[in-house]
Design an enzyme around this catalytic site. Structure first.
Site, PDB file in Angstrom:
ATOM      1  N   THR A   1      77.835  -0.846 -46.058  1.00 20.62           N
ATOM      2  CA  THR A   1      78.855   0.091 -46.535  1.00 20.62           C
ATOM      3  C   THR A   1      80.241  -0.294 -46.021  1.00 20.62           C
ATOM      4  O   THR A   1      81.211  -0.370 -46.784  1.00 20.62           O
ATOM      5  CB  THR A   1      78.509   1.510 -46.025  1.00 20.62           C
ATOM      6  OG1 THR A   1      77.177   1.797 -46.418  1.00 20.62           O
ATOM      7  CG2 THR A   1      79.441   2.558 -46.574  1.00 20.62           C
TER       8      THR A   1
ATOM      9  N   GLU B   1      88.459  -0.391 -32.959  1.00 23.71           N
ATOM     10  CA  GLU B   1      88.950   0.935 -33.365  1.00 23.71           C
ATOM     11  C   GLU B   1      87.915   1.694 -34.204  1.00 23.71           C
ATOM     12  O   GLU B   1      87.724   2.905 -34.053  1.00 23.71           O
ATOM     13  CB  GLU B   1      90.249   0.774 -34.176  1.00 23.71           C
ATOM     14  CG  GLU B   1      90.867   2.076 -34.627  1.00 23.71           C
ATOM     15  CD  GLU B   1      91.332   2.935 -33.467  1.00 23.71           C
ATOM     16  OE1 GLU B   1      92.279   2.540 -32.777  1.00 23.71           O
ATOM     17  OE2 GLU B   1      90.735   4.016 -33.243  1.00 23.71           O
TER      18      GLU B   1
ATOM     19  N   GLY C   1      85.346   6.660 -36.622  1.00 20.77           N
ATOM     20  CA  GLY C   1      85.609   6.087 -37.950  1.00 20.77           C
ATOM     21  C   GLY C   1      87.072   5.795 -38.217  1.00 20.77           C
ATOM     22  O   GLY C   1      87.675   4.938 -37.583  1.00 20.77           O
TER      23      GLY C   1
ATOM     24  N   ASP D   1      74.524   8.313 -30.683  1.00 25.16           N
ATOM     25  CA  ASP D   1      75.723   7.740 -31.316  1.00 25.16           C
ATOM     26  C   ASP D   1      76.985   8.362 -30.708  1.00 25.16           C
ATOM     27  O   ASP D   1      77.944   7.654 -30.369  1.00 25.16           O
ATOM     28  CB  ASP D   1      75.650   7.997 -32.827  1.00 25.16           C
ATOM     29  CG  ASP D   1      76.902   7.557 -33.553  1.00 25.16           C
ATOM     30  OD1 ASP D   1      77.064   6.350 -33.769  1.00 25.16           O
ATOM     31  OD2 ASP D   1      77.731   8.428 -33.898  1.00 25.16           O
TER      32      ASP D   1
ATOM     33  N   LYS E   1      80.063   6.562 -28.326  1.00 23.37           N
ATOM     34  CA  LYS E   1      81.507   6.700 -28.568  1.00 23.37           C
ATOM     35  C   LYS E   1      82.202   7.335 -27.373  1.00 23.37           C
ATOM     36  O   LYS E   1      83.307   6.935 -26.997  1.00 23.37           O
ATOM     37  CB  LYS E   1      81.725   7.537 -29.832  1.00 23.37           C
ATOM     38  CG  LYS E   1      81.197   6.855 -31.093  1.00 23.37           C
ATOM     39  CD  LYS E   1      81.124   7.836 -32.256  1.00 23.37           C
ATOM     40  CE  LYS E   1      80.580   7.181 -33.520  1.00 23.37           C
ATOM     41  NZ  LYS E   1      80.232   8.154 -34.560  1.00 23.37           N
TER      42      LYS E   1
HETATM   43  N1  HSE Z   1      76.494   7.800 -37.935  1.00 28.26           N
HETATM   44  C1  HSE Z   1      77.855   7.906 -37.533  1.00 28.26           C
HETATM   45  C2  HSE Z   1      78.291   9.349 -37.720  1.00 28.26           C
HETATM   46  C3  HSE Z   1      78.702   6.987 -38.370  1.00 28.26           C
HETATM   47  O1  HSE Z   1      77.562  10.116 -38.343  1.00 28.26           O
HETATM   48  O2  HSE Z   1      79.327   9.726 -37.220  1.00 28.26           O
HETATM   49  C4  HSE Z   1      80.006   6.678 -37.771  1.00 28.26           C
HETATM   50  O3  HSE Z   1      79.913   6.164 -36.510  1.00 28.26           O
END
Ligand code: HSE
Length: 435
Positions: free
Chosen positions: A14, A131, A136, A203, A207
């Site tokens: 993607t 970044e 995102g 996730d 981050k």
């Molecule tokens: N799986 C991640 C989310 C995608 O849902 O935020 C972006 O890092």
């Protein structure tokens, strides 16, 4: 116009397809801003034949993504394969060791191996930029590294996972169940290849660990993030929170404090109750939002799309523009050798309010047993709701919000109730997001 910056793309999912679209669509304005064109000179992915909706015929194909950085015609490799190790890490190492810059959206790799890669990049005097790895399309890394660079950051927190935010806000709006909404998030391209990374908080923890390092000048420490996801939440929790004046959001939060003569790092990802009047309560869908509190800037709020093709590709290309301009800089804001090693903070003394939910037997004395444990642990209840039994369910849901107090007291109460025959599952504790 100066020589083009020649890039190779490793990974055409993607985000990779999005990077091609951004570079093709905004070619002229990117060249003006970067001072030179950005040209794709090689591409690589696991499957050459997959339909991606972009014309790949004009780009040279390379079967082995790991060696892209070794090609003389490549200046920068963009790694969009994902995964903390495996081909992504091999590709990153080869690229930097070949003296080429690396741009990546790979939060897992940066959370696990960012220090090693940054040290290598600093030694090779090349760029390592990520970044797109955090939130995102939101330029939060740039915001902290550049815009807020004059500040000591006191706290950084926010909504760092679009999938969880989409699930929670959609459940809240529609009353649909968890699995159904997760399937929709996957179809929209928000979720990780393994959605457990999203819904279990991993996730967001990746981050947060990256953000904390940049915010506090500490070594990235993913392993010490206290992490819980959203899998235990029930629609009834969302309804109870609503009745009490809150929404539920998965929040990542980090700060530092001096303990026993040294700076300690606090990092936590957990579902929190967020009061209706807090700005983060209005962040819906796959949107991410990050709050950074600087000692001179005050509260900064970064908000935008945290996932998806266009936003993530936008962040990747912004990094490429920086490299084309010759902006290298230490990947974690200060050189790796100067990042501080901070032990995880003890959290028992942290003051706050909590939501505690019990699934309890509906018989005399059960509520007394729960409240006795809270009394004995020194936890004061602010409000409490017990719902009648739903259908033929065995247990009733008792949920409460506590007055402000130390986290250790809530933990003690939960310990006192451990193994109680009155409870059909361990209590669920969520913190309330303070202002
Ligand atoms: N799986 C991640 C989310 C995608 O849902 O935020 C972006 O890092």
């Amino acid at each position: 116009m100066a020589e083009p910056l020649r890039i190779a793309l490793a990974g055409l999912g993607t985000v990779g397809a999005g990077v091609i679209r951004v570079i093709e669509a905004n070619q002229a304005l990117i060249a003006r801003r970067a001072g030179r064109p950005i040209e794709i000179v090689a591409i690589s992915a696991r499957d050459r034949n997959r339909q991606r909706g972009v014309d790949l015929s004009r780009y040279a194909w390379e079967d082995d993504m790991v060696i892209l950085g070794e090609k003389p015609e490549v200046d920068v490799v963009v790694e969009l394969v994902g995964g903390s190790d495996g081909p992504a890490l091999a590709c990153a190492r080869t690229t930097i060791e070949a003296g080429k810059s690396l741009v990546t959206a790979n939060k897992a790799m940066i959370a696990h191996h960012g220090l090693e890669l940054a040290a290598k990049a600093e030694a090779a005097k090349v760029a390592l930029k990520f970044e797109a790895a955090v939130a995102g399309g939101i330029p939060v890394i740039k915001g902290l590294r550049e815009g807020a660079a004059a500040n000591a950051i006191e706290r950084v927190y926010g909504i760092l996972n679009g999938t969880c935010n989409f699930i929670l806000s959609t459940m809240e709006d529609t009353g649909r169940d968890f699995a159904d909404v997760l399937a929709e998030a996957q179809a929209k391209g928000y979720a990780e290849a393994d959605p457990a990374f999203d819904i279990e908080g991993t996730d967001a923890a990746h981050k947060l660990a990256i953000l904390a390092s940049i915010a506090f000048g500490s070594k990235v420490d993913f392993r010490s993030v206290d992490t819980a996801g959203i899998t235990r939440l029930r629609a009834a929790d969302i309804a109870q929170a609503d009745a009490l004046g809150y929404v539920i959001r998965l929040i990542g939060m980090a700060d530092t404090e001096a303990q026993n003569g040294s700076n300690r790092l606090f990092q936590r990802v957990q579902p929190h109750l967020v009061a209706f009047d807090h700005p983060l309560a209005h962040v819906d869908g796959a949107t991410n939002a990050v709050v950074a509190e600087g000692n001179f800037s005050g509260r900064l709020l970064f908000q935008g799309a945290g996932a998806g093709e266009g936003p993530t590709a936008s962040a990747v290309v912004a990094d490429l523009i920086d490299i084309a301009r010759g902006e290298l800089g230490a990947p974690f804001s200060v050189p790796v050798a100067e990042l501080e090693e901070m032990a995880p903070a003890d959290t028992g003394h942290r003051q706050g309010r909590s939501y505690i939910r019990f699934m309890a037997a509906d018989r005399p004395g059960v509520l007394a047993e729960i409240t006795a444990a809270l009394r004995d642990a020194g936890v004061s209840i602010e409000s409490l709701i017990q719902k009648g039994r739903a259908g033929d369910a065995e247990a009733v849901m008792v949920s409460m919000v506590t007055h402000e107090g130390p986290e250790s007291a809530v933990r003690k109460a939960i310990e006192l109730l451990d193994g109680s025959s009155a409870l059909s599952e361990p209590p669920l504790v969520m913190h309330l997001l303070g202002n």
